[in-house]
Design a protein around this motif. Sequence first.
Motif, PDB file in Angstrom:
ATOM      1  N   GLN A  81     -71.607 -30.243 -39.959  1.00 29.20           N
ATOM      2  CA  GLN A  81     -70.237 -30.903 -39.932  1.00 29.20           C
ATOM      3  C   GLN A  81     -69.432 -30.897 -40.988  1.00 29.20           C
ATOM      4  O   GLN A  81     -68.358 -31.060 -40.690  1.00 29.20           O
ATOM      5  N   ASN A  82     -70.018 -31.080 -42.148  1.00 26.66           N
ATOM      6  CA  ASN A  82     -68.863 -31.036 -43.366  1.00 26.66           C
ATOM      7  C   ASN A  82     -67.964 -30.145 -43.543  1.00 26.66           C
ATOM      8  O   ASN A  82     -66.813 -30.006 -43.752  1.00 26.66           O
ATOM      9  N   GLU A 107     -75.843 -32.371 -38.872  1.00 25.96           N
ATOM     10  CA  GLU A 107     -76.103 -32.334 -40.482  1.00 25.96           C
ATOM     11  C   GLU A 107     -75.852 -31.211 -41.032  1.00 25.96           C
ATOM     12  O   GLU A 107     -75.504 -31.333 -42.227  1.00 25.96           O
ATOM     13  N   LYS A 129     -71.807 -40.706 -36.782  1.00 27.05           N
ATOM     14  CA  LYS A 129     -70.805 -41.026 -37.909  1.00 27.05           C
ATOM     15  C   LYS A 129     -69.776 -39.677 -38.163  1.00 27.05           C
ATOM     16  O   LYS A 129     -70.092 -38.617 -38.211  1.00 27.05           O
ATOM     17  N   ASN A 130     -68.631 -40.090 -38.130  1.00 23.95           N
ATOM     18  CA  ASN A 130     -67.278 -39.088 -38.182  1.00 23.95           C
ATOM     19  C   ASN A 130     -67.219 -38.162 -36.905  1.00 23.95           C
ATOM     20  O   ASN A 130     -66.507 -37.121 -36.860  1.00 23.95           O
ATOM     21  N   PRO A 145     -78.372 -33.497 -33.380  1.00 20.13           N
ATOM     22  CA  PRO A 145     -78.338 -34.522 -34.694  1.00 20.13           C
ATOM     23  C   PRO A 145     -78.177 -33.244 -35.912  1.00 20.13           C
ATOM     24  O   PRO A 145     -77.841 -33.318 -36.841  1.00 20.13           O
ATOM     25  N   ASN A 168     -77.873 -42.597 -32.529  1.00 18.42           N
ATOM     26  CA  ASN A 168     -77.640 -43.907 -33.138  1.00 18.42           C
ATOM     27  C   ASN A 168     -76.232 -43.659 -34.013  1.00 18.42           C
ATOM     28  O   ASN A 168     -75.573 -42.562 -34.009  1.00 18.42           O
ATOM     29  N   ASP A 169     -75.865 -44.698 -34.711  1.00 20.67           N
ATOM     30  CA  ASP A 169     -74.486 -44.855 -35.331  1.00 20.67           C
ATOM     31  C   ASP A 169     -74.432 -43.764 -36.438  1.00 20.67           C
ATOM     32  O   ASP A 169     -73.465 -43.127 -36.660  1.00 20.67           O
ATOM     33  N   GLU A 170     -75.613 -43.607 -37.201  1.00 14.55           N
ATOM     34  CA  GLU A 170     -75.621 -42.762 -38.277  1.00 14.55           C
ATOM     35  C   GLU A 170     -75.226 -41.031 -37.860  1.00 14.55           C
ATOM     36  O   GLU A 170     -74.706 -40.134 -38.357  1.00 14.55           O
ATOM     37  N   VAL A 171     -75.846 -40.819 -36.445  1.00 15.08           N
ATOM     38  CA  VAL A 171     -75.863 -39.642 -35.825  1.00 15.08           C
ATOM     39  C   VAL A 171     -74.275 -39.155 -35.374  1.00 15.08           C
ATOM     40  O   VAL A 171     -73.747 -38.178 -35.792  1.00 15.08           O
TER      41      VAL A 171
END
Length: 372
Positions: free
Chosen positions: A112-113, A109, A160-161, A105, A155-158
Amino acid sequence: MKKEELKTPCYVIQKNKIIRNLEILKSVQEKTGCKILLAQKAFSMYSLYPLIGEYLSGATASGLYEARLSFEEMRKENHIYSPAYKEEEFEEIAKICDHIIFNSPYQIEKFQNIALNKNKSTGLRVNPEISTQEKAIYDPCAYGSRLGTKLEDINDEVLKNIDGLHFHTLCEQNSDALKKTLDVFEEKFGKFLYKMKWVNFGGGHHITRDDYDLKTLYNCIDKIQNKYDVLVYLEPGEAIALNAGVLYTKVLDIVKNGIDIAILDVSAACHMPDVMEMPYKPPLKGGYKEFEKEYTYRLSCPTCLAGDVIGDYSFEKPLKRDDILEFQDMAIYTTVKNNTFNGMKLPDIILEENGEYKVIRSFSYKDFKERL
Protein backbone atom coordinates in the motif's frame (compact mmCIF):
# COMPACT_ATOMS: atom_id res chain seq x y z
CA MET A 1 -14.35 -7.26 -47.79
CA LYS A 2 -17.71 -8.98 -48.23
CA LYS A 3 -19.10 -11.82 -46.12
CA GLU A 4 -18.55 -14.42 -48.82
CA GLU A 5 -14.83 -13.62 -48.85
CA LEU A 6 -14.31 -14.59 -45.22
CA LYS A 7 -12.09 -17.56 -44.48
CA THR A 8 -13.09 -19.94 -41.71
CA PRO A 9 -12.73 -20.19 -38.86
CA CYS A 10 -13.08 -16.52 -37.96
CA TYR A 11 -14.55 -14.39 -35.22
CA VAL A 12 -16.70 -11.54 -36.50
CA ILE A 13 -17.28 -8.73 -34.02
CA GLN A 14 -20.35 -6.66 -34.88
CA LYS A 15 -19.59 -3.00 -34.21
CA ASN A 16 -23.18 -1.79 -34.28
CA LYS A 17 -24.13 -4.29 -31.57
CA ILE A 18 -21.16 -3.21 -29.46
CA ILE A 19 -22.41 0.38 -29.76
CA ARG A 20 -25.93 -0.68 -28.78
CA ASN A 21 -24.53 -2.27 -25.60
CA LEU A 22 -22.37 0.74 -24.85
CA GLU A 23 -25.33 3.09 -25.20
CA ILE A 24 -27.22 1.12 -22.55
CA LEU A 25 -24.24 1.22 -20.20
CA LYS A 26 -23.72 4.92 -20.78
CA SER A 27 -27.36 5.54 -19.90
CA VAL A 28 -26.85 3.71 -16.58
CA GLN A 29 -23.97 6.05 -15.80
CA GLU A 30 -26.01 9.11 -16.73
CA LYS A 31 -29.06 7.93 -14.79
CA THR A 32 -27.24 7.13 -11.54
CA GLY A 33 -23.91 8.97 -11.59
CA CYS A 34 -22.02 5.69 -11.19
CA LYS A 35 -18.97 4.78 -13.27
CA ILE A 36 -18.76 1.67 -15.45
CA LEU A 37 -15.48 0.04 -16.47
CA LEU A 38 -14.65 -2.54 -19.14
CA ALA A 39 -13.46 -5.77 -17.51
CA GLN A 40 -10.82 -6.75 -20.05
CA LYS A 41 -10.80 -10.41 -18.98
CA ALA A 42 -13.96 -10.91 -21.06
CA PHE A 43 -13.19 -8.72 -24.07
CA SER A 44 -9.80 -7.21 -24.92
CA MET A 45 -10.19 -6.21 -28.57
CA TYR A 46 -8.17 -3.05 -28.12
CA SER A 47 -8.82 -1.69 -31.60
CA LEU A 48 -12.24 -0.83 -30.14
CA TYR A 49 -10.88 0.74 -26.93
CA PRO A 50 -11.12 4.32 -28.27
CA LEU A 51 -14.79 3.65 -29.09
CA ILE A 52 -15.46 2.03 -25.71
CA GLY A 53 -13.73 4.97 -24.01
CA GLU A 54 -16.25 7.34 -25.58
CA TYR A 55 -19.01 5.65 -23.55
CA LEU A 56 -17.41 4.17 -20.42
CA SER A 57 -15.23 5.60 -17.66
CA GLY A 58 -12.26 3.31 -18.18
CA ALA A 59 -11.16 -0.28 -17.80
CA THR A 60 -10.17 -2.75 -15.12
CA ALA A 61 -7.39 -5.32 -15.22
CA SER A 62 -6.57 -8.63 -13.55
CA GLY A 63 -2.82 -8.25 -13.91
CA LEU A 64 0.02 -6.16 -15.27
CA TYR A 65 -0.40 -6.94 -18.96
CA GLU A 66 -4.10 -6.05 -19.03
CA ALA A 67 -3.30 -2.90 -17.08
CA ARG A 68 -0.67 -1.96 -19.64
CA LEU A 69 -3.11 -2.60 -22.48
CA SER A 70 -5.77 -0.26 -21.14
CA PHE A 71 -3.15 2.32 -20.14
CA GLU A 72 -1.77 2.36 -23.68
CA GLU A 73 -4.95 1.95 -25.71
CA MET A 74 -7.83 3.50 -23.73
CA ARG A 75 -6.07 6.05 -21.53
CA LYS A 76 -8.96 6.64 -19.16
CA GLU A 77 -9.43 5.44 -15.58
CA ASN A 78 -7.27 2.36 -15.09
CA HIS A 79 -8.17 -0.04 -12.26
CA ILE A 80 -6.61 -3.32 -11.19
CA TYR A 81 -7.37 -6.20 -8.83
CA SER A 82 -5.32 -9.34 -8.30
CA PRO A 83 -5.48 -12.03 -5.60
CA ALA A 84 -1.74 -11.43 -5.12
CA TYR A 85 0.71 -8.99 -6.70
CA LYS A 86 4.28 -9.86 -7.69
CA GLU A 87 6.92 -7.69 -6.08
CA GLU A 88 8.86 -7.18 -9.30
CA GLU A 89 5.72 -5.96 -11.13
CA PHE A 90 4.16 -3.72 -8.53
CA GLU A 91 6.18 -0.55 -9.19
CA GLU A 92 4.92 -0.52 -12.79
CA ILE A 93 1.38 -1.31 -11.66
CA ALA A 94 1.48 1.61 -9.24
CA LYS A 95 2.77 3.85 -12.01
CA ILE A 96 0.04 3.14 -14.58
CA CYS A 97 -3.05 2.30 -12.47
CA ASP A 98 -5.37 4.79 -10.77
CA HIS A 99 -7.18 2.37 -8.46
CA ILE A 100 -5.35 -0.60 -6.93
CA ILE A 101 -7.48 -3.16 -5.11
CA PHE A 102 -5.85 -5.58 -2.67
CA ASN A 103 -7.09 -9.02 -1.74
CA SER A 104 -5.82 -9.42 1.82
CA PRO A 105 -4.43 -7.51 4.80
CA TYR A 106 -0.98 -8.88 3.98
CA GLN A 107 -1.10 -7.45 0.45
CA ILE A 108 -2.11 -4.07 1.92
CA GLU A 109 0.76 -4.15 4.38
CA LYS A 110 3.27 -5.12 1.71
CA PHE A 111 2.28 -2.80 -1.15
CA GLN A 112 0.00 0.00 0.00
CA ASN A 113 2.74 2.52 0.81
CA ILE A 114 4.12 2.22 -2.72
CA ALA A 115 0.68 3.00 -4.12
CA LEU A 116 0.06 5.89 -1.71
CA ASN A 117 3.44 7.42 -2.49
CA LYS A 118 2.26 7.64 -6.11
CA ASN A 119 -1.09 9.15 -5.03
CA LYS A 120 -3.12 6.11 -6.08
CA SER A 121 -6.52 5.20 -4.66
CA THR A 122 -6.43 1.86 -2.86
CA GLY A 123 -9.18 -0.58 -1.98
CA LEU A 124 -9.79 -3.97 -0.42
CA ARG A 125 -11.80 -6.79 -1.93
CA VAL A 126 -14.11 -8.33 0.63
CA ASN A 127 -15.91 -11.66 0.66
CA PRO A 128 -19.53 -11.15 1.71
CA GLU A 129 -19.94 -14.93 1.91
CA ILE A 130 -23.20 -14.95 -0.04
CA SER A 131 -23.39 -17.38 -2.95
CA THR A 132 -25.79 -16.57 -5.78
CA GLN A 133 -24.91 -19.33 -8.23
CA GLU A 134 -24.66 -23.09 -8.33
CA LYS A 135 -21.34 -23.77 -10.07
CA ALA A 136 -18.48 -23.61 -7.58
CA ILE A 137 -15.91 -22.85 -10.29
CA TYR A 138 -17.61 -19.47 -10.82
CA ASP A 139 -18.51 -18.79 -7.19
CA PRO A 140 -16.10 -16.37 -5.47
CA CYS A 141 -17.92 -16.99 -2.18
CA ALA A 142 -17.65 -20.78 -2.24
CA TYR A 143 -15.98 -22.62 0.64
CA GLY A 144 -12.20 -22.38 0.28
CA SER A 145 -12.32 -19.36 -2.06
CA ARG A 146 -9.14 -17.27 -2.16
CA LEU A 147 -11.02 -14.21 -3.44
CA GLY A 148 -11.58 -11.43 -0.92
CA THR A 149 -11.20 -10.88 2.83
CA LYS A 150 -13.89 -12.01 5.27
CA LEU A 151 -15.35 -9.69 7.87
CA GLU A 152 -13.61 -11.48 10.74
CA ASP A 153 -10.22 -10.49 9.29
CA ILE A 154 -10.99 -6.77 8.94
CA ASN A 155 -10.53 -3.99 11.47
CA ASP A 156 -9.86 -0.26 11.47
CA GLU A 157 -6.11 -0.81 11.21
CA VAL A 158 -6.52 -2.97 8.09
CA LEU A 159 -8.64 -0.24 6.48
CA LYS A 160 -6.31 2.60 7.41
CA ASN A 161 -5.80 4.77 4.29
CA ILE A 162 -8.13 2.52 2.24
CA ASP A 163 -10.48 4.50 -0.05
CA GLY A 164 -12.94 1.82 -1.11
CA LEU A 165 -14.34 -1.68 -0.79
CA HIS A 166 -14.80 -4.10 -3.67
CA PHE A 167 -16.95 -7.21 -3.93
CA HIS A 168 -17.60 -9.52 -6.85
CA THR A 169 -20.09 -12.37 -6.55
CA LEU A 170 -22.01 -12.50 -9.85
CA CYS A 171 -21.60 -14.37 -13.13
CA GLU A 172 -23.99 -13.71 -16.04
CA GLN A 173 -26.72 -12.65 -13.60
CA ASN A 174 -29.61 -10.23 -13.31
CA SER A 175 -29.94 -7.42 -10.79
CA ASP A 176 -31.94 -9.54 -8.33
CA ALA A 177 -28.69 -11.38 -7.56
CA LEU A 178 -26.96 -8.04 -7.02
CA LYS A 179 -29.65 -6.92 -4.58
CA LYS A 180 -29.34 -10.19 -2.66
CA THR A 181 -25.56 -9.74 -2.42
CA LEU A 182 -25.82 -6.06 -1.57
CA ASP A 183 -28.16 -6.70 1.36
CA VAL A 184 -25.60 -9.03 2.95
CA PHE A 185 -22.65 -6.82 2.01
CA GLU A 186 -24.24 -3.79 3.65
CA GLU A 187 -25.21 -5.74 6.77
CA LYS A 188 -21.62 -6.92 7.24
CA PHE A 189 -19.53 -4.04 5.91
CA GLY A 190 -21.87 -1.04 6.01
CA LYS A 191 -20.25 0.32 9.17
CA PHE A 192 -17.02 0.81 7.21
CA LEU A 193 -18.61 2.55 4.22
CA TYR A 194 -19.03 5.91 5.94
CA LYS A 195 -15.25 6.32 5.79
CA MET A 196 -14.98 5.24 2.15
CA LYS A 197 -14.88 7.25 -1.08
CA TRP A 198 -16.11 4.50 -3.40
CA VAL A 199 -17.62 1.01 -3.56
CA ASN A 200 -16.99 -1.36 -6.47
CA PHE A 201 -19.83 -3.80 -7.23
CA GLY A 202 -17.54 -5.97 -9.37
CA GLY A 203 -18.66 -7.68 -12.56
CA GLY A 204 -21.01 -10.40 -13.76
CA HIS A 205 -23.86 -7.92 -14.37
CA HIS A 206 -25.71 -8.85 -17.60
CA ILE A 207 -26.93 -5.27 -17.96
CA THR A 208 -27.32 -5.38 -21.75
CA ARG A 209 -29.41 -8.57 -21.78
CA ASP A 210 -32.96 -8.02 -23.01
CA ASP A 211 -34.58 -9.22 -19.77
CA TYR A 212 -32.24 -7.35 -17.41
CA ASP A 213 -34.05 -5.43 -14.65
CA LEU A 214 -32.52 -1.96 -14.86
CA LYS A 215 -34.85 -0.48 -12.25
CA THR A 216 -33.48 -2.74 -9.52
CA LEU A 217 -29.93 -1.90 -10.59
CA TYR A 218 -30.70 1.83 -10.35
CA ASN A 219 -32.16 1.34 -6.88
CA CYS A 220 -29.10 -0.59 -5.69
CA ILE A 221 -26.70 2.06 -6.93
CA ASP A 222 -28.75 4.99 -5.65
CA LYS A 223 -29.17 3.44 -2.20
CA ILE A 224 -25.44 2.98 -1.61
CA GLN A 225 -24.36 6.28 -3.12
CA ASN A 226 -26.92 8.35 -1.23
CA LYS A 227 -26.68 6.60 2.13
CA TYR A 228 -22.90 6.49 2.39
CA ASP A 229 -21.88 9.40 0.12
CA VAL A 230 -19.67 7.16 -2.01
CA LEU A 231 -19.18 6.67 -5.75
CA VAL A 232 -20.27 3.28 -7.13
CA TYR A 233 -18.21 1.49 -9.76
CA LEU A 234 -19.35 -1.47 -11.85
CA GLU A 235 -16.98 -3.50 -13.99
CA PRO A 236 -18.90 -5.76 -16.38
CA GLY A 237 -17.02 -7.54 -19.13
CA GLU A 238 -19.64 -9.58 -20.94
CA ALA A 239 -22.18 -6.75 -21.00
CA ILE A 240 -19.97 -4.70 -23.32
CA ALA A 241 -19.84 -7.37 -26.04
CA LEU A 242 -22.83 -9.56 -25.18
CA ASN A 243 -24.40 -11.03 -28.35
CA ALA A 244 -22.08 -8.85 -30.44
CA GLY A 245 -19.98 -11.46 -32.19
CA VAL A 246 -20.17 -14.73 -34.12
CA LEU A 247 -17.79 -17.53 -35.02
CA TYR A 248 -17.96 -18.88 -38.57
CA THR A 249 -16.82 -22.45 -39.16
CA LYS A 250 -16.88 -24.95 -42.03
CA VAL A 251 -17.99 -28.59 -42.04
CA LEU A 252 -14.88 -30.57 -43.06
CA ASP A 253 -16.33 -34.07 -42.94
CA ILE A 254 -19.33 -36.08 -41.76
CA VAL A 255 -18.84 -39.53 -40.18
CA LYS A 256 -21.13 -41.90 -38.30
CA ASN A 257 -20.68 -43.75 -35.02
CA GLY A 258 -24.14 -44.36 -33.57
CA ILE A 259 -24.91 -40.73 -34.39
CA ASP A 260 -24.06 -38.54 -37.35
CA ILE A 261 -20.93 -36.53 -36.51
CA ALA A 262 -19.90 -33.35 -38.30
CA ILE A 263 -16.22 -32.46 -37.95
CA LEU A 264 -15.71 -28.70 -38.11
CA ASP A 265 -12.61 -26.60 -38.70
CA VAL A 266 -13.00 -25.02 -35.26
CA SER A 267 -12.19 -26.42 -31.81
CA ALA A 268 -14.16 -26.03 -28.60
CA ALA A 269 -11.00 -26.63 -26.57
CA CYS A 270 -9.01 -24.03 -28.52
CA HIS A 271 -11.47 -21.44 -29.75
CA MET A 272 -14.45 -21.49 -27.37
CA PRO A 273 -13.02 -22.85 -24.08
CA ASP A 274 -16.06 -21.93 -21.99
CA VAL A 275 -18.00 -24.63 -23.87
CA MET A 276 -15.87 -27.13 -21.98
CA GLU A 277 -15.24 -25.20 -18.76
CA MET A 278 -18.74 -24.05 -17.80
CA PRO A 279 -19.89 -26.25 -19.63
CA TYR A 280 -22.51 -24.90 -22.01
CA LYS A 281 -23.79 -25.34 -25.55
CA PRO A 282 -23.42 -22.16 -27.59
CA PRO A 283 -26.32 -20.86 -29.66
CA LEU A 284 -26.12 -21.82 -33.32
CA LYS A 285 -27.96 -20.03 -36.10
CA GLY A 286 -30.30 -22.52 -37.75
CA GLY A 287 -29.54 -25.11 -35.08
CA TYR A 288 -32.04 -26.63 -32.64
CA LYS A 289 -32.02 -29.01 -29.68
CA GLU A 290 -31.04 -32.53 -30.57
CA PHE A 291 -33.91 -34.51 -32.17
CA GLU A 292 -36.16 -31.44 -32.22
CA LYS A 293 -35.79 -31.36 -36.00
CA GLU A 294 -35.38 -34.25 -38.43
CA TYR A 295 -31.57 -34.27 -38.72
CA THR A 296 -29.38 -34.46 -35.60
CA TYR A 297 -25.58 -34.16 -35.62
CA ARG A 298 -22.84 -34.11 -33.03
CA LEU A 299 -20.70 -31.08 -33.87
CA SER A 300 -17.13 -31.98 -33.09
CA CYS A 301 -13.64 -30.75 -33.74
CA PRO A 302 -10.42 -31.74 -35.52
CA THR A 303 -8.11 -32.01 -32.48
CA CYS A 304 -6.97 -35.29 -30.94
CA LEU A 305 -8.96 -34.67 -27.75
CA ALA A 306 -11.82 -37.17 -27.75
CA GLY A 307 -13.99 -34.81 -25.72
CA ASP A 308 -13.45 -31.83 -28.01
CA VAL A 309 -17.15 -31.66 -28.83
CA ILE A 310 -19.33 -28.55 -29.10
CA GLY A 311 -22.65 -30.35 -28.68
CA ASP A 312 -25.54 -32.13 -30.36
CA TYR A 313 -27.83 -30.05 -32.57
CA SER A 314 -30.66 -30.80 -34.94
CA PHE A 315 -31.37 -29.17 -38.31
CA GLU A 316 -34.27 -28.87 -40.70
CA LYS A 317 -32.04 -30.01 -43.57
CA PRO A 318 -29.12 -32.44 -43.59
CA LEU A 319 -25.65 -30.96 -43.24
CA LYS A 320 -23.22 -31.23 -46.11
CA ARG A 321 -19.45 -31.04 -46.30
CA ASP A 322 -18.30 -27.40 -46.82
CA ASP A 323 -21.43 -25.97 -45.19
CA ILE A 324 -20.74 -22.81 -43.16
CA LEU A 325 -22.13 -22.70 -39.63
CA GLU A 326 -22.50 -19.61 -37.43
CA PHE A 327 -22.08 -19.86 -33.66
CA GLN A 328 -23.45 -16.84 -31.83
CA ASP A 329 -22.40 -14.79 -28.79
CA MET A 330 -18.76 -15.47 -29.58
CA ALA A 331 -17.23 -12.07 -28.77
CA ILE A 332 -16.82 -12.73 -25.04
CA TYR A 333 -14.33 -15.11 -23.40
CA THR A 334 -13.13 -16.42 -26.76
CA THR A 335 -10.27 -14.37 -28.22
CA VAL A 336 -9.02 -13.70 -24.68
CA LYS A 337 -8.89 -17.41 -23.80
CA ASN A 338 -8.12 -19.25 -27.02
CA ASN A 339 -5.02 -21.39 -27.49
CA THR A 340 -3.09 -23.39 -30.09
CA PHE A 341 -3.37 -26.93 -28.70
CA ASN A 342 -2.51 -29.45 -31.45
CA GLY A 343 -1.10 -26.55 -33.46
CA MET A 344 -4.60 -25.33 -34.23
CA LYS A 345 -4.60 -22.05 -36.13
CA LEU A 346 -6.16 -19.15 -34.28
CA PRO A 347 -9.22 -17.77 -36.10
CA ASP A 348 -8.98 -14.39 -37.80
CA ILE A 349 -10.54 -11.49 -35.89
CA ILE A 350 -12.89 -9.51 -38.13
CA LEU A 351 -14.80 -6.29 -37.46
CA GLU A 352 -18.14 -5.95 -39.24
CA GLU A 353 -19.92 -2.65 -39.71
CA ASN A 354 -22.95 -2.19 -41.95
CA GLY A 355 -22.14 -5.26 -44.06
CA GLU A 356 -18.46 -4.42 -44.56
CA TYR A 357 -15.84 -6.74 -43.05
CA LYS A 358 -12.36 -5.63 -41.99
CA VAL A 359 -9.60 -8.01 -40.89
CA ILE A 360 -8.28 -6.74 -37.56
CA ARG A 361 -5.84 -9.59 -36.97
CA SER A 362 -4.86 -12.70 -38.90
CA PHE A 363 -2.72 -15.42 -37.33
CA SER A 364 -0.11 -17.74 -38.83
CA TYR A 365 2.32 -20.55 -38.01
CA LYS A 366 4.66 -17.90 -36.61
CA ASP A 367 2.17 -17.05 -33.85
CA PHE A 368 2.03 -20.72 -32.85
CA LYS A 369 5.79 -21.25 -32.97
CA GLU A 370 6.79 -18.11 -31.09
CA ARG A 371 4.60 -18.99 -28.14
CA LEU A 372 6.78 -22.05 -27.60
